[in-house]
Design an enzyme around this catalytic site. Structure first.
Site, PDB file in Angstrom:
ATOM      1  N   SER A   1      15.512  22.733  57.280  1.00 33.60           N
ATOM      2  CA  SER A   1      15.031  21.378  56.990  1.00 33.60           C
ATOM      3  C   SER A   1      13.786  21.137  57.839  1.00 33.60           C
ATOM      4  CB  SER A   1      16.128  20.389  57.394  1.00 33.60           C
ATOM      5  OG  SER A   1      15.625  19.095  57.631  1.00 33.60           O
TER       6      SER A   1
ATOM      7  N   TYR B   1      22.640  16.113  62.098  1.00 32.85           N
ATOM      8  CA  TYR B   1      21.971  16.929  61.077  1.00 32.85           C
ATOM      9  C   TYR B   1      20.806  17.701  61.699  1.00 32.85           C
ATOM     10  CZ  TYR B   1      19.518  17.671  56.540  1.00 32.85           C
ATOM     11  OH  TYR B   1      18.876  18.196  55.438  1.00 32.85           O
TER      12      TYR B   1
HETATM   13  C1  GCO Z   1      16.812  12.660  56.177  1.00 32.49           C
HETATM   14  C2  GCO Z   1      16.981  13.408  54.926  1.00 32.49           C
HETATM   15  C3  GCO Z   1      16.915  14.882  55.032  1.00 32.49           C
HETATM   16  C4  GCO Z   1      15.537  15.363  54.740  1.00 32.49           C
HETATM   17  C5  GCO Z   1      15.326  16.831  54.735  1.00 32.49           C
HETATM   18  C6  GCO Z   1      13.898  17.086  55.153  1.00 32.49           C
HETATM   19  O1  GCO Z   1      17.588  11.789  56.347  1.00 32.49           O
HETATM   20  O2  GCO Z   1      15.904  12.986  56.951  1.00 32.49           O
HETATM   21  O3  GCO Z   1      18.220  13.054  54.462  1.00 32.49           O
HETATM   22  O4  GCO Z   1      17.746  15.421  54.082  1.00 32.49           O
HETATM   23  O5  GCO Z   1      15.155  14.958  53.461  1.00 32.49           O
HETATM   24  O6  GCO Z   1      16.243  17.536  55.459  1.00 32.49           O
HETATM   25  O7  GCO Z   1      13.670  18.429  55.332  1.00 32.49           O
END
Ligand code: GCO
Length: 255
Positions: A146, A159
Site C-alpha cells: 500500500s 493497517y
Molecule cells: C486508507 C485506504 C487505503 C488506501 C490504500 C493506499 O484508508 O488509506 O483505505 O486502503 O487506499 O492502501 O495505498
C-alpha cells in the site's frame, strides 16, 4: 509474439478475490493464460466470482477459507495436493481496513487488522513455498502492499503497520527463497476505486485531497494493477526479487 508474459500452464491463487483488486488481478492473470483459484471467506461470493470468470471462458476454481486460519489454509493446500493442483503463483491480496485513531483503537481490532493484512501473507505463502521448494519448480509470491508501506496517514495505524510489514516480509521471503527460484515481490497500489475505499470516495474533502495530491489527479482503477501483477507472475521478472512496485499514479513521487 513474446512469451515472456505468458502464464499458460500456471496456476495462481489470489486471496481475497471475490471482488475489488483481488478479482481484477485474478481476471488479469486468467487473461494472460493462468488457471486461477479464487478465495474469500464467503462460499457464496467466491462461487459467484468463479462463475463470472468461467462464463468468460477462463479456467477458474474457487475455495472459501479464512487466510488468517492456519489450519484452514493447510487444509486447502492439502486438498489441492490430493487433486493434483500445483500452486505456482500466490497473490496475497486479502485485506481489511479499520479506521480509528490509535488512542481509541482496541487491541482486538489492531490484532484483526494485523492478522488479515500481514500474518495471512506469511501463512499462505509458507504453505505455497514449502511445496514450490520441494517440487524444485520455483514460483512467484506477490504481496499486496500500500502507499502506507511507505507513508503514514492518521486513523489507519494498524493497517499502516501491517503494510509496512508487508514490504519487509517480502524482502525476508526473497532472502530465503530466491535461491529456490521463487521470486517474492510486492505491489503497492495507490488510491484505487474499490468497495474498501468507498467511504473515502464519498467523502468530498478526501476525494479532493486524493486528486490534488496525486500528479495523475484521479483515483486508480483495479484493472490498472493487472500489468504489474502479470509481469511479477511471469518469466519476465525472473531476476526481480524483494521489490515493491508502487502503482499509484505518481503519488509517492511528489510526496
Ligand atoms: C486508507 C485506504 C487505503 C488506501 C490504500 C493506499 O484508508 O488509506 O483505505 O486502503 O487506499 O492502501 O495505498
Amino acid at each position: 509474439m513474446t512469451t515472456l508474459f505468458d502464464l499458460s500452464g500456471r496456476t495462481a491463487l489470489v486471496t481475497g478475490s471475490a471482488r475489488g483488486i483481488g478479482f481484477a488481478l485474478a481476471e488479469g492473470l486468467a487473461t494472460a493464460g493462468a488457471s486461477v483459484i479464487l478465495n474469500g471467506t464467503r462460499a457464496d461470493t467466491v462461487a459467484e466470482a468463479t462463475d463470472r470468470l468461467e462464463s468468460k471462458g477462463f479456467k477458474a476454481q474457487g475455495r472459501a477459507f479464512d487466510v488468517t486460519d492456519e489450519a484452514a489454509v493447510a487444509d486447502a493446500f492439502a486438498q489441492w495436493d490430493k487433486d493434483g493442483v500445483q500452486v505456482d503463483i500466490v497473490i496475497n491480496n486479502a485485506g481489511i481496513q479499520f479506521r480509528k485513531p490509535l488512542v481509541e483503537l482496541e487491541l482486538a481490532d489492531w490484532q484483526r487488522v494485523i492478522d488479515t493484512n500481514l500474518t495471512s501473507a506469511f501463512i499462505v505463502a509458507r504453505e505455497a513455498a514449502r511445496r514450490m521448494i520441494a517440487r524444485g519448480t520455483g514460483g512467484k509470491v506477490i504481496n499486496i502492499g500500500s502507499l502506507t508501506s511507505e507513508s503514514a496517514r492518521a486513523t489507519v495505524g494498524a493497517y499502516t503497520a501491517a503494510k509496512g510489514g508487508i514490504k519487509m516480509l517480502t524482502r525476508a521471503m526473497s532472502a530465503e527463497w530466491a535461491s529456490s527460484n521463487i521470486q517474492a515481490n510486492a505491489i503497492g497500489p495507490g488510491y484505487i476505486l474499490t468497495d474498501m475505499n468507498q467511504a473515502l470516495v464519498d467523502n468530498a474533502a478526501f476525494d479532493a485531497w486524493v486528486k490534488s495530491s496525486n500528479p495523475s489527479q484521479r483515483w486508480g482503477k483495479p484493472d490498472e494493477l493487472v500489468g504489474t501483477a502479470v509481469y511479477l507472475s511471469s518469466q519476465a521478472s525472473s531476476y526481480v526479487n524483494g521489490q515493491i512496485i508502487y502503482v499509484d499514479g505518481g503519488w509517492l513521487a511528489v510526496l
